[in-house]
Design an enzyme around this catalytic site. Structure first.
Site, mmCIF file in Angstrom:
data_model
loop_
_atom_site.group_PDB
_atom_site.id
_atom_site.type_symbol
_atom_site.label_atom_id
_atom_site.label_comp_id
_atom_site.label_asym_id
_atom_site.label_seq_id
_atom_site.Cartn_x
_atom_site.Cartn_y
_atom_site.Cartn_z
ATOM 1 N N HIS A 139 -42.980 -86.110 68.557
ATOM 2 C CA HIS A 139 -44.343 -85.997 69.088
ATOM 3 C C HIS A 139 -44.453 -86.101 70.606
ATOM 4 C CE1 HIS A 139 -46.941 -85.796 65.568
ATOM 5 N NE2 HIS A 139 -46.159 -86.669 64.951
ATOM 6 N N SER A 201 -38.330 -82.788 64.163
ATOM 7 C CA SER A 201 -37.605 -84.020 63.848
ATOM 8 C C SER A 201 -36.858 -83.937 62.522
ATOM 9 C CB SER A 201 -38.564 -85.213 63.818
ATOM 10 O OG SER A 201 -39.581 -85.031 62.848
#
Length: 295
Positions: A139, A201
């Site tokens: 993020h 991720s």
């Protein structure tokens, strides 16, 4: 200072039950073990190599600018110096999942919550909820991008407002976050690229989202996204593709209240569905859009 807790979900006879916490903590950096740093290093090295040519240039450049490396878990205080100077955002440490309103309020004030703990070595390929690696690696880099940073703040303000409207509004807004911030793709001059944190991720989803023929890749449409259900227990059946980060920012400009009212009169769309009028991307390799009727 008391040792922060590691707050995770509970598995019950009714299935996965999320546990929420509102506690904001200082990152206990000195308390990370050698295994913690090694887990970060393994995940960082693997994902960073995989994402070259798959993640958007903005993500990779921002990650470099922040000084993240596989050598050790980054210190929030060091990242904050760079992040504040770039876009005015600040990272705060949290123990786990936040209640919706707390999460929205942090975003609305340019604070991004990062889970302080990292997954165990036996969880390296999958963990049920966001951990430090997902939050920090996935993020945070795009918060260096001014347009995306503005979008996240606007989303937070919209979330605070939706919380006062009711559950339906929150559901629509959650879908927007899911299909953009977590699982978004972007069309670039070099082809389709990843920007969503849930993809960057994840090794498996980084490959699947771009290279598999299984999912649908549909052009960004705000109301289409807000109507579309999603899955949390498998790779996505649908990804939505933006043309630019400016497109995301422009999408937050209207008042969503009348949009929520319109959506309440329409049925939800199952994950993986393709509708007439959808712009469907042929592949994850930049082969262009299929015309209506070609799907």
């Amino acid at each position: 200072m008391n040792q922060p807790r590691r707050v995770e979900h509970q598995q019950t006879d009714k299935g996965y039950v999320p546990i929420y916490t509102t506690t904001v903590i200082e990152q206990p950096w000195e308390g990370y073990s050698a295994d913690d740093h090694a887990t970060w290093g393994t995940l960082y090295q693997r994902q960073r190599e995989l994402l070259v040519g798959r993640a958007c240039d903005e993500f990779l450049a921002a990650q470099d600018a922040m000084g993240m490396t596989p050598d050790r878990i980054p210190r929030f205080t060091e990242l904050n110096e760079v992040l504040r100077a770039a876009t005015g955002w600040t990272l705060i440490g949290v123990e786990g999942l936040l209640p919706e309103l707390d999460f929205f309020d942090h975003l609305a004030h340019r604070r991004f919550p990062v889970t302080w703990w990292i997954r165990r070595p036996d969880q390296i390929d999958y963990i049920a909820e966001p951990d430090l690696f997902h939050d920090l690696f996935g993020h945070v880099p795009l918060l260096m991008n001014p347009v995306f940073a503005d979008y996240m703040e606007a989303y937070g303000r919209g979330g605070v407002k939706a919380h006062g409207i009711g559950a339906d509004a929150l559901q629509y807004l959650t879908r927007l976050y899911w299909y953009t911030v977590e699982f978004g793709l972007i069309d670039t001059k070099d082809g389709l690229r990843i920007y969503g944190a849930g993809i960057v991720s994840s090794k498996g989803e980084s490959l699947y989202s771009l290279e598999s023929d299984a999912p649908n890749r549909i052009g960004f449409d705000l109301e289409r996204i807000m109507r579309t259900r999603y899955r949390i227990d498998t790779y996505q059946k649908t990804y939505f593709v933006i043309d630019s980060f400016e497109q995301l920012m422009d999408a937050t400009a209207p008042d969503f209240t009348p949009i929520y009212a319109r959506l309440a009169e329409q049925p939800a769309i199952p994950a993986g569905s393709v509708l007439d009028g959808d712009r469907v991307h042929a592949r994850g390799t930049g082969e262009g859009w299929l015309a209506d009727g070609d799907v």
